[in-house]
Design a protein around this motif. Structure first.
Motif, PDB file in Angstrom:
ATOM      1  N   SER A  20      31.044  41.315  20.691  1.00  0.00           N
ATOM      2  CA  SER A  20      30.865  40.217  19.737  1.00  0.00           C
ATOM      3  C   SER A  20      31.995  39.219  19.929  1.00  0.00           C
ATOM      4  O   SER A  20      33.046  39.559  20.474  1.00  0.00           O
ATOM      5  CB  SER A  20      30.848  40.731  18.287  1.00  0.00           C
ATOM      6  N   THR A  21      31.766  37.988  19.517  1.00  0.00           N
ATOM      7  CA  THR A  21      32.791  36.941  19.568  1.00  0.00           C
ATOM      8  C   THR A  21      32.659  36.095  18.312  1.00  0.00           C
ATOM      9  O   THR A  21      31.550  35.671  17.965  1.00  0.00           O
ATOM     10  CB  THR A  21      32.632  36.055  20.814  1.00  0.00           C
ATOM     11  N   ASP A  22      33.772  35.849  17.647  1.00  0.00           N
ATOM     12  CA  ASP A  22      33.715  35.129  16.371  1.00  0.00           C
ATOM     13  C   ASP A  22      33.382  33.655  16.577  1.00  0.00           C
ATOM     14  O   ASP A  22      32.437  33.142  15.986  1.00  0.00           O
ATOM     15  CB  ASP A  22      35.043  35.281  15.630  1.00  0.00           C
ATOM     16  N   ASN A  23      34.142  32.984  17.418  1.00  0.00           N
ATOM     17  CA  ASN A  23      33.904  31.562  17.684  1.00  0.00           C
ATOM     18  C   ASN A  23      33.896  31.337  19.189  1.00  0.00           C
ATOM     19  O   ASN A  23      34.942  31.373  19.834  1.00  0.00           O
ATOM     20  CB  ASN A  23      34.996  30.697  17.039  1.00  0.00           C
ATOM     21  N   GLU A  30      37.231  31.367  21.183  1.00  0.00           N
ATOM     22  CA  GLU A  30      37.823  32.702  21.066  1.00  0.00           C
ATOM     23  C   GLU A  30      37.116  33.704  21.983  1.00  0.00           C
ATOM     24  O   GLU A  30      36.910  34.856  21.630  1.00  0.00           O
ATOM     25  CB  GLU A  30      37.752  33.175  19.609  1.00  0.00           C
ATOM     26  N   SER A  31      36.761  33.269  23.189  1.00  0.00           N
ATOM     27  CA  SER A  31      35.971  34.113  24.089  1.00  0.00           C
ATOM     28  C   SER A  31      36.841  35.104  24.844  1.00  0.00           C
ATOM     29  O   SER A  31      38.072  34.987  24.907  1.00  0.00           O
ATOM     30  CB  SER A  31      35.198  33.249  25.089  1.00  0.00           C
ATOM     31  N   ALA A  43      45.804  28.179  20.698  1.00  0.00           N
ATOM     32  CA  ALA A  43      45.976  29.632  20.756  1.00  0.00           C
ATOM     33  C   ALA A  43      44.941  30.238  21.701  1.00  0.00           C
ATOM     34  O   ALA A  43      43.767  29.863  21.678  1.00  0.00           O
ATOM     35  CB  ALA A  43      45.842  30.232  19.365  1.00  0.00           C
ATOM     36  N   SER A  44      45.393  31.182  22.552  1.00  0.00           N
ATOM     37  CA  SER A  44      44.522  31.783  23.561  1.00  0.00           C
ATOM     38  C   SER A  44      44.345  33.269  23.250  1.00  0.00           C
ATOM     39  O   SER A  44      45.275  34.061  23.402  1.00  0.00           O
ATOM     40  CB  SER A  44      45.131  31.596  24.957  1.00  0.00           C
ATOM     41  N   TYR A  45      43.139  33.651  22.823  1.00  0.00           N
ATOM     42  CA  TYR A  45      42.857  35.040  22.472  1.00  0.00           C
ATOM     43  C   TYR A  45      41.350  35.227  22.326  1.00  0.00           C
ATOM     44  O   TYR A  45      40.593  34.261  22.198  1.00  0.00           O
ATOM     45  CB  TYR A  45      43.550  35.430  21.159  1.00  0.00           C
ATOM     46  N   TRP A  46      40.930  36.495  22.370  1.00  0.00           N
ATOM     47  CA  TRP A  46      39.553  36.846  22.015  1.00  0.00           C
ATOM     48  C   TRP A  46      39.549  37.414  20.611  1.00  0.00           C
ATOM     49  O   TRP A  46      40.444  38.172  20.228  1.00  0.00           O
ATOM     50  CB  TRP A  46      38.994  37.900  22.975  1.00  0.00           C
TER      51      TRP A  46
END
Length: 334
Positions: A122-125, A129-130, A145-148
């Motif tokens: 799953s991915t929130d946005n 946020e991939s 910001a860089s994150y999943w």
């Protein structure tokens, strides 16, 4: 002068095989092979290199046969009906292949083995946020910001999975590192880690499931429907800390097929804004060694067994050494 005695001629073959099963270092087996012609013959005839590799990597039990591409070793002519010579040729081929594999898979310096991100459960946005963000070492890329981030869940027991393609279909993996993301733009600077983590390695069920055409945010079906997992690790506890957390596998693992799944089990941090539990990861590293260009594999459908291909026909020169590097560290030979 008293004549030298070769204990290969004095001991029962079963006892000899039992003794040689304790030879677990490739350099020691090189020494064994170099004692005499009879010892070399014993090593080849009993497949000691193959046995050594099987003890180190159970995944090799799925090998159906070995193929040498553009074979360069000179092989004498085999007469029609000469079954023994033909079988001996096969034994010598396996001896070369597994000796090369033992050398390549036990002596190396770890490097990052991730090629690309395939999917997240799953991915929130998306795409902000991939899973692709987990390949960047910096927490901040181009001012963002860089994150999943997973989707939020009211049940903290809901797991998440991340799937990656490795740099080669045939890799030795020793360590997997994860860095949970600390959300510095939320009050209290929460860290959305998982409670624990588990790793799986395997191969696509078919070439169309290789990950080349899958979206980077979610799989259309369960990952278990797309991939065959040939290795599952133990469960490792994860700290609610934002530094790079290192998970060293108990033994190096041979990944056949080049697919890694990271299972993130349990959620520990609830978001104060919506009251849901999330998992956020900013960096994933997979350390080990790709075994190309010397080796290749061909997965046989639908059984999942594979053909081991030897592509590089200049064999490693396995020479006995007093010091050698093993998995990035210097080991003293006893």
């Amino acid at each position: 002068m008293e004549a030298c005695m070769d204990f290969l001629d004095r001991l029962d073959p079963d006892i000899l095989l039992k003794i040689f099963t304790y030879v677990d270092d490739p350099y020691d087996l090189v020494r064994v092979s170099s004692v005499s012609r009879s010892w070399r013959h014993f090593v080849i005839a009993n497949g000691l290199w193959k046995q050594l590799c099987l003890r180190k990597f159970s995944q090799l039990s799925r090998v159906t046969h070995v193929v040498e591409l553009n074979q360069c070793w000179a092989v004498g002519a085999v007469e029609v009906g000469s079954t023994y010579l033909k079988e001996w040729e096969y034994l010598e081929r396996d001896d070369r292949a597994y000796a090369l594999l033992a050398r390549a898979s036990t002596t190396f310096i770890d490097r990052d083995c991730i090629s690309k991100a395939i999917s997240a459960s799953s991915t929130d946005n998306y795409p902000q946020e991939s899973i692709y963000n987990t390949l960047h070492p910096a927490n901040n890329v181009r001012g963002r910001a860089s994150y999943w981030s997973s989707k939020g869940q009211s049940n903290p027991a809901v797991p998440e999975t991340l799937v990656y393609k490795l740099v080669d279909d045939f890799c030795v993996i020793t360590e997997i590192n994860l860095r949970p993301f600390q959300v510095y733009f939320h009050e209290g600077l929460p860290i959305y880690s998982a409670k624990s983590v588990r790793f799986r390695m395997g191969h696509p069920k078919s070439p169309t499931d290789s990950g080349n055409d899958l979206p980077g945010y979610s799989l259309p079906d369960s990952a278990d429907d797309k991939f065959v997992w040939t290795y599952t690790s133990q469960e490792f506890p994860m700290a609610q800390e934002s530094h790079l957390q290192k998970f060293r596998l108990p033994e190096p693992v041979l990944c056949v097929g080049g697919i890694l799944q990271i299972e993130l089990l349990g959620r520990v941090q609830r978001c104060e804004i919506d009251g849901l539990y999330y998992i956020c990861i900013s960096l994933v590293q997979v350390l080990g060694r790709p075994l190309s260009p010397a080796f290749g594999v061909e997965i046989l459908e639908p059984c999942g067994k594979f053909v081991l291909k030897i592509k590089n026909h200049r064999p490693f020169e396995l020479q006995a050494q007093s010091n050698h590097t093993v998995n990035g560290t210097v080991a003293e030979a006893s």
